[in-house]
Design a protein around this motif. Structure first.
Motif, PDB file in Angstrom:
ATOM      1  N   TYR A  45     -11.869  -5.191  -2.315  1.00 21.09           N
ATOM      2  CA  TYR A  45     -11.425  -3.785  -2.504  1.00 21.09           C
ATOM      3  C   TYR A  45     -11.480  -3.685  -4.249  1.00 21.09           C
ATOM      4  O   TYR A  45     -10.596  -4.475  -4.937  1.00 21.09           O
TER       5      TYR A  45
ATOM      6  N   GLU B  46      -2.725   4.403  -2.250  1.00 24.62           N
ATOM      7  CA  GLU B  46      -2.222   4.030  -0.803  1.00 24.62           C
ATOM      8  C   GLU B  46      -2.611   2.481  -0.821  1.00 24.62           C
ATOM      9  O   GLU B  46      -2.037   1.429  -0.354  1.00 24.62           O
ATOM     10  N   TRP B  47      -4.000   2.480  -0.772  1.00 24.45           N
ATOM     11  CA  TRP B  47      -4.662   1.153  -0.555  1.00 24.45           C
ATOM     12  C   TRP B  47      -4.246   0.023  -1.543  1.00 24.45           C
ATOM     13  O   TRP B  47      -4.054  -1.414  -1.313  1.00 24.45           O
TER      14      TRP B  47
ATOM     15  N   GLU C  83     -10.384  -1.167  -7.290  1.00 23.17           N
ATOM     16  CA  GLU C  83      -9.654   0.231  -8.033  1.00 23.17           C
ATOM     17  C   GLU C  83     -10.654   1.101  -8.845  1.00 23.17           C
ATOM     18  O   GLU C  83     -10.303   2.030  -9.238  1.00 23.17           O
TER      19      GLU C  83
ATOM     20  N   VAL D  67     -13.573   4.118   0.311  1.00 23.58           N
ATOM     21  CA  VAL D  67     -12.057   4.580   0.434  1.00 23.58           C
ATOM     22  C   VAL D  67     -11.994   5.840  -0.405  1.00 23.58           C
ATOM     23  O   VAL D  67     -12.450   6.010  -1.637  1.00 23.58           O
TER      24      VAL D  67
ATOM     25  N   GLY E 292      -6.667   0.332   8.423  1.00 27.16           N
ATOM     26  CA  GLY E 292      -7.424   1.163   7.323  1.00 27.16           C
ATOM     27  C   GLY E 292      -9.004   0.850   7.315  1.00 27.16           C
ATOM     28  O   GLY E 292      -9.900   1.749   7.328  1.00 27.16           O
ATOM     29  N   VAL E 293      -9.352  -0.548   7.290  1.00 28.34           N
ATOM     30  CA  VAL E 293     -10.910  -0.962   7.506  1.00 28.34           C
ATOM     31  C   VAL E 293     -11.148  -0.269   8.577  1.00 28.34           C
ATOM     32  O   VAL E 293     -12.609   0.068   8.554  1.00 28.34           O
TER      33      VAL E 293
ATOM     34  N   LEU F 239     -15.097  -0.946  -0.923  1.00 30.29           N
ATOM     35  CA  LEU F 239     -14.551  -1.788  -0.078  1.00 30.29           C
ATOM     36  C   LEU F 239     -15.846  -2.494   0.646  1.00 30.29           C
ATOM     37  O   LEU F 239     -16.539  -1.896   1.558  1.00 30.29           O
TER      38      LEU F 239
ATOM     39  N   ARG G 205      -0.832  -1.325  -0.732  1.00 26.69           N
ATOM     40  CA  ARG G 205      -0.654  -2.020   0.306  1.00 26.69           C
ATOM     41  C   ARG G 205      -1.178  -3.417  -0.016  1.00 26.69           C
ATOM     42  O   ARG G 205      -0.501  -4.507   0.327  1.00 26.69           O
TER      43      ARG G 205
ATOM     44  N   LEU H 249      -3.429  -3.031   6.585  1.00 27.10           N
ATOM     45  CA  LEU H 249      -4.693  -3.245   5.940  1.00 27.10           C
ATOM     46  C   LEU H 249      -6.032  -3.075   6.772  1.00 27.10           C
ATOM     47  O   LEU H 249      -6.924  -2.392   6.524  1.00 27.10           O
TER      48      LEU H 249
ATOM     49  N   GLN I 274      -6.848   8.359  -0.950  1.00 30.26           N
ATOM     50  CA  GLN I 274      -6.241   7.139  -0.239  1.00 30.26           C
ATOM     51  C   GLN I 274      -6.285   6.040  -1.283  1.00 30.26           C
ATOM     52  O   GLN I 274      -5.514   4.945  -0.711  1.00 30.26           O
ATOM     53  N   ARG I 275      -6.923   5.986  -2.165  1.00 30.17           N
ATOM     54  CA  ARG I 275      -6.877   4.739  -2.947  1.00 30.17           C
ATOM     55  C   ARG I 275      -5.548   4.364  -3.510  1.00 30.17           C
ATOM     56  O   ARG I 275      -5.328   2.862  -3.628  1.00 30.17           O
TER      57      ARG I 275
END
Length: 308
Positions: free
Chosen positions: A56, A150-151, A58, A143, A183-184, A78, A154, A180, A147-148
């Motif tokens: 993932y 939050e990812w 950022e 993503v 989410g995936v 992702l 996590r 995680l 939501q990034r």
């Protein structure tokens, strides 16, 4: 934390194959920072793993090489890396400017009832994204922007639990990993969107037809007519780009919905089959059993959710 792997001997010019066998008492989960100067900066030979993982990112920057693809890394990328997916030979500056995380694990991390065989993962609600046609390499998802954060939080929480090993970390790590993978799984359900991201308009159109019409009688010939190409050309194109046939993808989509219905409803098995486009109850049960290694009734017994 470092993933300690064992490299299998090479045969000819095939990519290296890595197996991960955690030490006794070690949790089978690892988190690595990705990017220039991080835990892993991209320099590596072409290789595959016998365990799943995700990467993932950022921040945008650099490239990821998988299969025959070279992908420019963008914020929110992702990559879902299945066992056997070939990651290309890379250079040390491939991830220059990128910032991200790699999360690797073995199926044991999700509990003793998790199917051990890779191909059986299609029955597991968190592992099904890691069963895909290896012809396309790692599955690339996106993503959404909102939501990034939050990812990232996590993954950082999982990383901190593994690094600090505070009281209760053995319970916390599987919980964070589960969140995680939920989410995936949610992102991977949108196959059509992913194909469009990867510039595959024909395949996106094919999957759009399957998505709209799988509850009906639907054949290869009908899908081909809907996208205005010959059945033969459609067959070769889909197999070459995904590693599966059109009929296999139709069946896969029907089984996804069948699993959902079996888990959250009390519909009779025959009615479940009818709702996913297989009105013959016997054929539905045989198809489900062949793909899942158990009957629909038994699968429901292990997976039924109490929605009351």
């Amino acid at each position: 934390m470092t993933v300690r792997t064992r490299r299998a001997p090479l045969k000819g010019d095939e990519p290296a194959k890595y197996a991960w066998r955690p030490d006794p008492g070690e949790l089978p989960v690892a988190v690595l920072r990705l990017g220039h100067g991080a835990d892993f900066d991209g320099a590596h030979e072409a290789h595959s793993h016998d365990f799943p993982g995700i990467a993932y990112f950022e921040a945008s920057g650099g490239v990821v090489r998988h299969g025959r693809h070279v992908r420019q890394v963008e914020a929110g990328d992702l990559f879902v890396i299945a066992p056997g997916d070939v990651m290309g030979r890379t250079r040390g500056d491939d991830l220059l400017g990128a910032r991200g995380w790699g999360v690797f694990f073995t199926a044991d991390a999700l509990g003793p009832e998790t199917p051990g065989a890779h191909l059986a993962w299609r029955t597991h609600p968190l592992l099904f994204p890691f069963v895909h046609g290896g012809a396309t390499g790692a599955l690339r998802l996106r993503v959404p922007g909102d939501q990034r954060a939050e990812w990232a939080a996590r993954v950082e929480a999982l990383h901190d639990e593994l690094r600090q090993r505070r009281d209760g970390y053995r319970e916390a790590v599987p919980a964070h990993l589960t969140l995680l993978l939920v989410g995936v799984s949610r992102l991977a359900a949108d196959v059509v969107g992913d194909l469009r991201e990867n510039a595959e308009p024909l395949l996106a159109e094919v999957f759009d037809v399957i998505e709209r019409r799988y509850p009906e009688q639907l054949s290869l010939r009908e899908v081909a007519a809907a996208v205005s190409i010959s059945p033969g050309h459609l067959t070769s194109t889909v197999r070459r780009r995904t590693g599966r046939t059109v009929q296999e993808w139709i069946t896969e989509r029907r089984m996804v919905q069948a699993r959902r219905l079996l888990a959250v409803t009390d519909l009779p098995i025959g009615e479940t089959g009818s709702q996913v486009g297989i009105p013959d109850a016997g054929y539905f049960a045989r198809t489900f059993g062949k793909l899942h290694g158990m009957s629909p009734t038994r699968w429901r017994r292990f997976n039924h959710l109490n929605t009351g």
